[in-house]
Design a protein around this motif. Structure first.
Motif, PDB file in Angstrom:
ATOM      1  N   LEU A 346      93.340  24.786 -26.789  1.00 27.60           N
ATOM      2  CA  LEU A 346      94.397  24.002 -26.404  1.00 27.60           C
ATOM      3  C   LEU A 346      94.500  24.507 -24.842  1.00 27.60           C
ATOM      4  CD1 LEU A 346      97.091  22.466 -26.577  1.00 27.60           C
ATOM      5  CD2 LEU A 346      98.164  24.574 -26.853  1.00 27.60           C
ATOM      6  N   GLY A 347      94.377  25.893 -24.514  1.00 27.80           N
ATOM      7  CA  GLY A 347      94.351  26.256 -23.174  1.00 27.80           C
ATOM      8  C   GLY A 347      93.348  25.573 -22.217  1.00 27.80           C
ATOM      9  N   ARG A 348      92.175  25.232 -22.573  1.00 33.60           N
ATOM     10  CA  ARG A 348      91.101  24.715 -21.616  1.00 33.60           C
ATOM     11  C   ARG A 348      91.468  23.415 -21.591  1.00 33.60           C
ATOM     12  NH1 ARG A 348      86.296  26.206 -19.775  1.00 33.60           N
ATOM     13  NH2 ARG A 348      86.564  28.365 -20.724  1.00 33.60           N
ATOM     14  N   ILE A 349      91.929  22.506 -22.550  1.00 36.16           N
ATOM     15  CA  ILE A 349      92.289  21.116 -22.574  1.00 36.16           C
ATOM     16  C   ILE A 349      93.313  21.176 -21.287  1.00 36.16           C
ATOM     17  CG2 ILE A 349      93.309  19.293 -23.733  1.00 36.16           C
ATOM     18  CD1 ILE A 349      91.455  19.991 -26.096  1.00 36.16           C
ATOM     19  N   ASN A 350      94.501  21.711 -21.427  1.00 36.09           N
ATOM     20  CA  ASN A 350      95.645  21.697 -20.592  1.00 36.09           C
ATOM     21  C   ASN A 350      95.284  22.005 -19.270  1.00 36.09           C
ATOM     22  OD1 ASN A 350      97.364  20.867 -22.880  1.00 36.09           O
ATOM     23  ND2 ASN A 350      98.111  22.819 -23.170  1.00 36.09           N
ATOM     24  N   ILE A 351      94.702  23.049 -19.025  1.00 38.33           N
ATOM     25  CA  ILE A 351      94.041  23.461 -17.669  1.00 38.33           C
ATOM     26  C   ILE A 351      93.369  22.397 -16.951  1.00 38.33           C
ATOM     27  CG2 ILE A 351      92.846  25.163 -16.160  1.00 38.33           C
ATOM     28  CD1 ILE A 351      95.529  26.111 -17.350  1.00 38.33           C
ATOM     29  N   LEU A 352      92.431  21.861 -17.586  1.00 38.38           N
ATOM     30  CA  LEU A 352      91.476  20.790 -17.267  1.00 38.38           C
ATOM     31  C   LEU A 352      92.340  19.437 -16.864  1.00 38.38           C
ATOM     32  CD1 LEU A 352      88.098  21.263 -19.175  1.00 38.38           C
ATOM     33  CD2 LEU A 352      88.583  22.128 -16.524  1.00 38.38           C
ATOM     34  N   ASN A 353      93.038  19.072 -17.878  1.00 37.79           N
ATOM     35  CA  ASN A 353      93.898  17.960 -17.612  1.00 37.79           C
ATOM     36  C   ASN A 353      94.758  17.994 -16.651  1.00 37.79           C
ATOM     37  OD1 ASN A 353      94.308  15.353 -18.483  1.00 37.79           O
ATOM     38  ND2 ASN A 353      95.828  15.903 -20.134  1.00 37.79           N
ATOM     39  N   GLY A 354      95.422  19.119 -16.487  1.00 45.51           N
ATOM     40  CA  GLY A 354      96.588  19.426 -15.380  1.00 45.51           C
ATOM     41  C   GLY A 354      95.785  19.412 -14.042  1.00 45.51           C
ATOM     42  N   SER A 355      94.532  20.094 -13.721  1.00 48.61           N
ATOM     43  CA  SER A 355      93.894  20.081 -12.602  1.00 48.61           C
ATOM     44  C   SER A 355      93.535  18.483 -12.157  1.00 48.61           C
ATOM     45  CB  SER A 355      92.607  20.723 -12.663  1.00 48.61           C
ATOM     46  OG  SER A 355      93.071  22.077 -13.077  1.00 48.61           O
ATOM     47  N   ILE A 356      93.210  17.713 -12.891  1.00 48.14           N
ATOM     48  CA  ILE A 356      92.744  16.463 -12.791  1.00 48.14           C
ATOM     49  C   ILE A 356      93.953  15.588 -12.525  1.00 48.14           C
ATOM     50  CG2 ILE A 356      91.649  14.292 -13.827  1.00 48.14           C
ATOM     51  CD1 ILE A 356      89.770  15.869 -15.517  1.00 48.14           C
ATOM     52  N   SER A 357      94.945  15.676 -13.183  1.00 46.89           N
ATOM     53  CA  SER A 357      96.376  15.147 -12.925  1.00 46.89           C
ATOM     54  C   SER A 357      96.708  15.336 -11.599  1.00 46.89           C
ATOM     55  CB  SER A 357      97.233  15.263 -13.978  1.00 46.89           C
ATOM     56  OG  SER A 357      96.807  14.845 -15.413  1.00 46.89           O
ATOM     57  N   MET A 358      96.982  16.654 -11.137  1.00 49.77           N
ATOM     58  CA  MET A 358      97.352  17.070 -10.009  1.00 49.77           C
ATOM     59  C   MET A 358      96.440  16.166  -8.587  1.00 49.77           C
ATOM     60  SD  MET A 358      97.552  20.944  -8.213  1.00 49.77           S
ATOM     61  CE  MET A 358      96.045  21.239  -9.214  1.00 49.77           C
ATOM     62  N   GLY A 359      95.121  16.173  -8.834  1.00 51.78           N
ATOM     63  CA  GLY A 359      94.688  15.625  -7.892  1.00 51.78           C
ATOM     64  C   GLY A 359      94.635  14.009  -7.780  1.00 51.78           C
TER      65      GLY A 359
END
Length: 429
Positions: A346-359
């Motif tokens: 869960l942690g890795r999915i959320n961090i990666l998705n959050g980073s892409i969404s931010m950009g």
């Protein structure tokens, strides 16, 4: 006009519905219903990663990041809402189609692809939480043979439960939003109880109150995963009764104010309750007791309530392109089900998705809209400078977030300037 609506919207974090009539103001969702739905978007799986992220950022830095991310997202959302009202289109894809020349076509296609992928990842994370919370509750009551493929069976059953909920409209989804909010409050109360018990027993896990380390990047990405809902906001705004940017700003202010209190409190309580041992999904840390089982069950209710809200923009996009709404729901729910059977971090999915969404949604999309679709403001040098700064800082932060996906809590403990607690092992789990 149909070509302008061929587009999509949607991701996490957390809403909404396809627009019924472009250019009209006959929405049926009231301010209270929209407020509940926006809050619910922040109660997805991202919030369960926040205590782990805080363990790498420190309490003070974590609260500052939560506040900063909310303010930044509120500003970029206001840009999109103002432009949507001006051009009378209420989804991100259709709005970007108004950009000049090839820029509009390229941006529209690219952002729609990111929206679909991001939302899909969010839905997968919801099923991961359902499985993470259900397995510990059920395993003690099953034989060895019954435990085989238990996780996969839970994901299949949860998908069957959520499928009919995905057919509800925005107004009726306010009911599921209430369930999600109530479920999170129960988990919140459980964390308060665990923390109070530890204080009474003198068991205080070591935590960092103030410090700065690389884990702050993961904290920012996790918070972005929680509240980046730009792709969902415009369909919500389009369904607002007697809508106007000013009226929606009031809804957003109340919603984000509540989300700040919930996210900040949840982050600190989860970190304090479990200290250095907090997991990327804090629900896994809950004790194997009746209260812990209740907390995990409430988490299942919470994410299943958010699931249909996040699915809406994906089905709206497919329907705009001529696909059956019902068939699209079946396809998405089934594909998410299959992926959730194999993905468990869960942690890795959320961090990666959050980073892409931010950009994409906090930097690129508001930059394009603010520079090309808000002509009066774009004539101001200060506005153009702000848009360029937003783009640069957003893309750089996104790139760093994709690289630094751990919370690096060991580095924080070494760099901590204000620590509390003595024991490393929290109250018995």
């Amino acid at each position: 006009m149909s070509s302008e609506r061929t587009l999509t919207q949607a991701k996490e974090s957390t809403p909404l519905l396809p627009l019924s009539k472009v250019g009209t103001n006959d929405g049926h969702a009231g301010s209270f219903e929209l407020t509940l739905n926006i809050i619910t978007c922040g109660l997805g799986t991202g919030i369960f990663t926040l205590p782990w992220s805080t363990a790498g950022a420190s309490c003070c830095t974590g609260i500052a990041i939560i506040a900063g991310v909310l303010v930044l997202n509120a500003w970029t959302i206001s840009i999109l809402v103002e432009a949507a009202e001006s051009h009378q289109v209420f989804d991100v894809g259709s709005l970007l189609a108004r950009l000049p020349g090839r820029l509009g076509r390229i941006s529209q296609a690219g952002v729609n692809a990111v929206i679909w992928l991001g939302t899909f990842a969010c839905l997968v994370s919801y099923m991961i939480v359902v499985a993470d919370c259900s397995v510990p509750n059920l395993e003690p009551h099953l034989s060895v043979s019954g435990k085989k493929y238990l996780r996969e069976q839970i994901v299949v059953l949860a998908s069957a439960v959520v499928l009919p909920l995905c057919a509800l409209d925005q107004r009726r989804l306010a009911f599921t939003s209430s369930l999600a909010l109530g479920a999170v409050l129960v988990i919140f109360a459980l964390l308060v109880s665990i923390s109070a018990t530890q204080m009474a027993n003198g068991e205080n896990p070591k935590i960092c109150i103030a410090g700065l380390a690389r884990g702050s990047v993961a904290m920012m990405s996790a918070m972005m995963q929680t509240v980046v809902i730009q792709m969902c906001i415009l369909p919500m705004y389009g369904e607002m009764r007697d809508r106007s940017p000013a009226a929606f700003k009031q809804v957003l202010t109340v919603s984000f104010g509540v989300l700040f209190l919930v996210c900040a409190s949840f982050s600190i309580l989860g970190y304090y309750a479990f200290g250095e041992l907090v997991r990327s999904n804090v629900l896994v840390n809950l004790p194997m007791t009746s209260s812990g089982n209740i907390g995990r069950t409430c988490a299942v209710v919470s994410v299943l309530a958010v699931y249909p809200i996040m699915l809406k923009p994906m089905t709206a996009a497919a329907e705009a392109q001529g696909f059956s709404d019902s068939a699209t729901r079946w396809f998405i729910v089934s594909a998410v089900m299959v992926c959730a059977c194999f993905c468990q971090d869960l942690g890795r999915i959320n961090i990666l998705n959050g980073s892409i969404s931010m950009g994409v949604f906090v930097a690129l999309v508001p930059f394009l809209v603010g520079l090309y679709l808000m002509e009066a403001r774009a004539k101001q040098l200060s506005w153009r400078a702000a848009m360029v700064a937003l783009l640069v800082l957003g893309l750089v932060s996104s790139a760093i977030g994709l690289y630094l996906v751990d919370n690096y809590q060991e580095e924080l403990l070494a760099a901590c300037v204000w620590a509390a607690g003595e024991t490393k092992t929290p109250h018995a789990l």
